[in-house]
Motif scaffolding. Structure first.
Motif, PDB file in Angstrom:
ATOM      1  N   GLY A 134       0.702  -1.309   0.132  1.00 50.97           N
ATOM      2  CA  GLY A 134      -0.028   0.053  -0.014  1.00 50.97           C
ATOM      3  C   GLY A 134       0.693   1.316  -0.043  1.00 50.97           C
ATOM      4  N   PRO A 135       0.059   2.228   0.000  1.00 53.06           N
ATOM      5  CA  PRO A 135       0.916   3.602  -0.012  1.00 53.06           C
ATOM      6  C   PRO A 135       1.991   3.597   1.188  1.00 53.06           C
ATOM      7  N   THR A 167       7.901  -0.052  -2.576  1.00 53.60           N
ATOM      8  CA  THR A 167       7.680   0.338  -1.479  1.00 53.60           C
ATOM      9  C   THR A 167       6.215   0.434  -1.393  1.00 53.60           C
ATOM     10  N   SER A 168       5.644   0.792  -2.326  1.00 56.88           N
ATOM     11  CA  SER A 168       3.988   1.102  -2.409  1.00 56.88           C
ATOM     12  C   SER A 168       3.052   0.015  -3.270  1.00 56.88           C
ATOM     13  N   ARG A 169       3.802  -1.339  -3.558  1.00 55.04           N
ATOM     14  CA  ARG A 169       3.229  -2.497  -4.140  1.00 55.04           C
ATOM     15  C   ARG A 169       1.669  -2.561  -3.374  1.00 55.04           C
ATOM     16  N   ASN A 170       0.807  -3.115  -4.418  1.00 52.77           N
ATOM     17  CA  ASN A 170      -0.505  -3.229  -3.873  1.00 52.77           C
ATOM     18  C   ASN A 170      -0.754  -4.726  -3.060  1.00 52.77           C
ATOM     19  N   GLN A 171       0.256  -5.548  -3.114  1.00 54.37           N
ATOM     20  CA  GLN A 171       0.157  -7.045  -2.730  1.00 54.37           C
ATOM     21  C   GLN A 171       1.643  -7.589  -2.426  1.00 54.37           C
ATOM     22  N   ASN A 172       1.701  -8.455  -1.464  1.00 55.09           N
ATOM     23  CA  ASN A 172       2.909  -9.202  -1.170  1.00 55.09           C
ATOM     24  C   ASN A 172       3.109 -10.220  -2.221  1.00 55.09           C
ATOM     25  N   GLY A 173       4.214 -10.882  -2.245  1.00 56.40           N
ATOM     26  CA  GLY A 173       4.405 -12.122  -2.881  1.00 56.40           C
ATOM     27  C   GLY A 173       4.797 -12.053  -4.264  1.00 56.40           C
ATOM     28  N   PHE A 174       4.773 -13.087  -5.075  1.00 60.05           N
ATOM     29  CA  PHE A 174       5.282 -13.031  -6.595  1.00 60.05           C
ATOM     30  C   PHE A 174       4.095 -13.468  -7.481  1.00 60.05           C
ATOM     31  N   SER A 199       7.647   9.159  -0.378  1.00 61.99           N
ATOM     32  CA  SER A 199       6.101   9.081   0.005  1.00 61.99           C
ATOM     33  C   SER A 199       5.433   8.459  -1.391  1.00 61.99           C
ATOM     34  N   ALA A 200       5.076   7.257  -1.478  1.00 61.45           N
ATOM     35  CA  ALA A 200       4.925   6.798  -3.087  1.00 61.45           C
ATOM     36  C   ALA A 200       3.460   5.989  -2.693  1.00 61.45           C
ATOM     37  N   GLU A 201       2.793   5.844  -3.869  1.00 64.67           N
ATOM     38  CA  GLU A 201       1.650   5.057  -4.232  1.00 64.67           C
ATOM     39  C   GLU A 201       1.610   4.632  -5.393  1.00 64.67           C
TER      40      GLU A 201
END
Length: 234
Positions: A134-135, A167-174, A199-201
């Motif tokens: 997330g952001p 840093t602002s990815r919307n989910q974990n994992g591959f 500060s990223a989104e």
């Protein structure tokens, strides 16, 4: 890829080449198009001035591997620095480094299991932020790009700037990969700080397209911004 470079330090080396080319102005904007993975075994940056002006100069670059194959292109914009005294500024949220706490890098492991970019950096998080999806706001300090050489303000910014999509990815994992085929950095104020904040989104779309945007700071306030277009793949 185990034999490919993280694009952040590569972008810093490209910035260095442009700053060596244009020495009478500040590097304000850098855009890099990543055509192929940048190999770990080396690359070369070839630069040329495309427009030389008194106030504004532009330049371009080809980045080639050791076999001479084109792997990236870049363009830069350099502007003369003036002293205007006090000027009106936009309001901004203050970030105090002293309030931050150490934490893990957002991408905790690589798909190939080998040491990666995160092995050479330190990170800290302001209150209310951590390495969750997330952001996200994150402080980062990186190693010098070249041994025995102090990087410029723009060069210090590049590794942090290229981490916004992670840093602002919307989910974990591959399950979904989020690759950025380009990066555009604007630095409107040169900072002497070693620790810088992003500060990223990220905006992911079901079409497989996306965008990561970040504002960049030191403790005195904003210093720039970055934009990465994203290619999403399952």
């Amino acid at each position: 890829m185990a034999d490919a470079c993280h694009a952040g330090p590569v972008t810093g080396i490209i910035a260095r080449a442009f700053e060596l080319l244009v020495t009478d102005k500040q590097l304000l904007k850098l855009s890099v198009e990543l055509l192929k993975p940048v190999p770990m075994d080396g690359f070369q940056v070839n630069t040329e001035i495309t427009k030389a002006g008194r106030a504004v100069t532009t330049a371009s670059a080809d980045i080639v591997d050791l076999q001479g194959k084109l792997i990236a292109t870049a363009s830069s914009l350099h502007m003369v620095v003036q002293d205007l005294g006090e000027v009106p500024t936009a309001p901004f949220e203050s970030h105090r480094f002293s309030d931050s706490v150490p934490g893990g890098f957002p991408i905790e492991k690589t798909s190939h299991g080998l040491p990666g970019f995160s092995s050479g950096i330190e990170v800290r998080y302001p209150p209310g932020h951590d390495n969750s999806p997330g952001p996200t706001s994150i402080w980062m300090k990186t190693l010098p790009l070249l041994e025995g050489e102090e990087p410029s303000a723009f060069q210090k910014l590049c590794p942090l700037a290229d981490c916004g999509n992670g840093t602002s990815r919307n989910q974990n994992g591959f399950d979904i990969r989020f690759m950025n085929p380009d990066i555009t950095i604007v630095m409107h104020r040169a900072s002497s700080a070693d620790w810088l904040l992003s500060s990223a989104e990220s905006h992911w779309q079901p079409t497989g397209l996306g965008l990561a945007q970040a504002n960049l700071f030191d403790e005195l306030g904003p210093i720039g911004s970055v934009m990465q277009t994203l290619l999403l793949q399952k």
